[in-house]
Design a protein around this motif. Structure first.
Motif, PDB file in Angstrom:
ATOM      1  N   LEU A 145       0.819  -1.220   0.000  1.00  0.00           N
ATOM      2  CA  LEU A 145       0.000   0.000   0.000  1.00  0.00           C
ATOM      3  C   LEU A 145       0.850   1.267   0.000  1.00  0.00           C
ATOM      4  O   LEU A 145       0.327   2.374  -0.088  1.00  0.00           O
ATOM      5  CB  LEU A 145      -0.913   0.021   1.236  1.00  0.00           C
ATOM      6  N   ARG A 146       2.153   1.089   0.146  1.00  0.00           N
ATOM      7  CA  ARG A 146       3.075   2.214   0.335  1.00  0.00           C
ATOM      8  C   ARG A 146       2.616   3.085   1.502  1.00  0.00           C
ATOM      9  O   ARG A 146       2.655   4.315   1.443  1.00  0.00           O
ATOM     10  CB  ARG A 146       3.222   3.023  -0.950  1.00  0.00           C
ATOM     11  N   ALA A 147       2.135   2.432   2.556  1.00  0.00           N
ATOM     12  CA  ALA A 147       1.628   3.126   3.738  1.00  0.00           C
ATOM     13  C   ALA A 147       2.791   3.621   4.597  1.00  0.00           C
ATOM     14  O   ALA A 147       3.789   2.926   4.761  1.00  0.00           O
ATOM     15  CB  ALA A 147       0.743   2.187   4.555  1.00  0.00           C
ATOM     16  N   GLN A 148       2.632   4.820   5.111  1.00  0.00           N
ATOM     17  CA  GLN A 148       3.633   5.455   5.959  1.00  0.00           C
ATOM     18  C   GLN A 148       3.004   5.825   7.300  1.00  0.00           C
ATOM     19  O   GLN A 148       1.787   6.041   7.371  1.00  0.00           O
ATOM     20  CB  GLN A 148       4.164   6.731   5.293  1.00  0.00           C
ATOM     21  N   PRO A 149       3.811   5.928   8.354  1.00  0.00           N
ATOM     22  CA  PRO A 149       3.257   6.384   9.631  1.00  0.00           C
ATOM     23  C   PRO A 149       2.532   7.719   9.449  1.00  0.00           C
ATOM     24  O   PRO A 149       3.001   8.604   8.743  1.00  0.00           O
ATOM     25  CB  PRO A 149       4.497   6.557  10.518  1.00  0.00           C
ATOM     26  N   GLY A 150       1.369   7.831  10.035  1.00  0.00           N
ATOM     27  CA  GLY A 150       0.567   9.044   9.925  1.00  0.00           C
ATOM     28  C   GLY A 150      -0.459   9.008   8.802  1.00  0.00           C
ATOM     29  O   GLY A 150      -1.319   9.877   8.730  1.00  0.00           O
ATOM     30  N   ASP A 151      -0.368   8.014   7.893  1.00  0.00           N
ATOM     31  CA  ASP A 151      -1.375   7.894   6.839  1.00  0.00           C
ATOM     32  C   ASP A 151      -2.741   7.656   7.466  1.00  0.00           C
ATOM     33  O   ASP A 151      -2.857   7.036   8.514  1.00  0.00           O
ATOM     34  CB  ASP A 151      -1.058   6.730   5.894  1.00  0.00           C
ATOM     35  N   VAL A 152      -3.765   8.154   6.812  1.00  0.00           N
ATOM     36  CA  VAL A 152      -5.139   8.004   7.290  1.00  0.00           C
ATOM     37  C   VAL A 152      -5.835   6.950   6.438  1.00  0.00           C
ATOM     38  O   VAL A 152      -5.682   6.932   5.216  1.00  0.00           O
ATOM     39  CB  VAL A 152      -5.900   9.348   7.195  1.00  0.00           C
ATOM     40  N   PHE A 153      -6.593   6.080   7.098  1.00  0.00           N
ATOM     41  CA  PHE A 153      -7.343   5.037   6.407  1.00  0.00           C
ATOM     42  C   PHE A 153      -8.816   5.173   6.743  1.00  0.00           C
ATOM     43  O   PHE A 153      -9.175   5.577   7.847  1.00  0.00           O
ATOM     44  CB  PHE A 153      -6.862   3.646   6.839  1.00  0.00           C
ATOM     45  N   PHE A 154      -9.654   4.827   5.782  1.00  0.00           N
ATOM     46  CA  PHE A 154     -11.088   4.737   6.013  1.00  0.00           C
ATOM     47  C   PHE A 154     -11.428   3.265   6.194  1.00  0.00           C
ATOM     48  O   PHE A 154     -10.939   2.416   5.450  1.00  0.00           O
ATOM     49  CB  PHE A 154     -11.887   5.293   4.828  1.00  0.00           C
ATOM     50  N   ILE A 155     -12.275   2.969   7.176  1.00  0.00           N
ATOM     51  CA  ILE A 155     -12.746   1.611   7.399  1.00  0.00           C
ATOM     52  C   ILE A 155     -14.232   1.597   7.096  1.00  0.00           C
ATOM     53  O   ILE A 155     -15.012   2.316   7.715  1.00  0.00           O
ATOM     54  CB  ILE A 155     -12.488   1.153   8.848  1.00  0.00           C
TER      55      ILE A 155
END
Length: 85
Positions: free
Chosen positions: A27-37
Motif C-alpha cells: 500500500l506504500r503506507a507510511q506512519p501518519g497515513d489516514v485510512f477509512f474503514i
C-alpha cells in the motif's frame, strides 16, 4: 501494486490491528497515513485516504502546463497593488 495473500492478524486489547509489513509495503503506507474503514456484510474494507494536496498540486501543474496561470506580478499590476508601499 501486487496484492498480498490474505493474512490473519489479531485484535489487541485496545481494539487495534497491525498491518503486516508486506501489506504496508504493497500500500506504500507510511506512519501518519489516514485510512477509512467501511463496514461490510462479511467484514470491513480498508482504504487509504488520499492527500488532498496531491490532487491540488496535480491540478496546478496541469493548469501551468496549459498556460492557464497568471504570474503574481501580473495580478498585482492589474489590480493596481504595489508591494513596495
Amino acid at each position: 501494486m501486487s496484492v498480498p495473500k490474505p493474512i490473519s492478524v489479531r485484535l489487541d486489547d485496545k481494539g487495534r490491528l497491525t498491518l503486516p509489513r508486506d501489506v504496508r509495503e504493497a500500500l506504500r503506507a507510511q506512519p501518519g497515513d489516514v485510512f477509512f474503514i467501511q463496514p461490510e456484510e462479511d467484514g470491513v474494507r480498508l482504504v487509504r485516504a488520499g492527500n488532498p494536496f496531491d490532487a491540488l498540486t496535480a491540478e496546478a501543474i496541469q493548469e501551468d502546463d496549459a498556460g492557464e496561470t497568471i504570474a503574481l506580478d501580473d495580478i498585482l499590476k492589474r489590480e493596481g497593488i504595489s508591494i513596495d508601499e
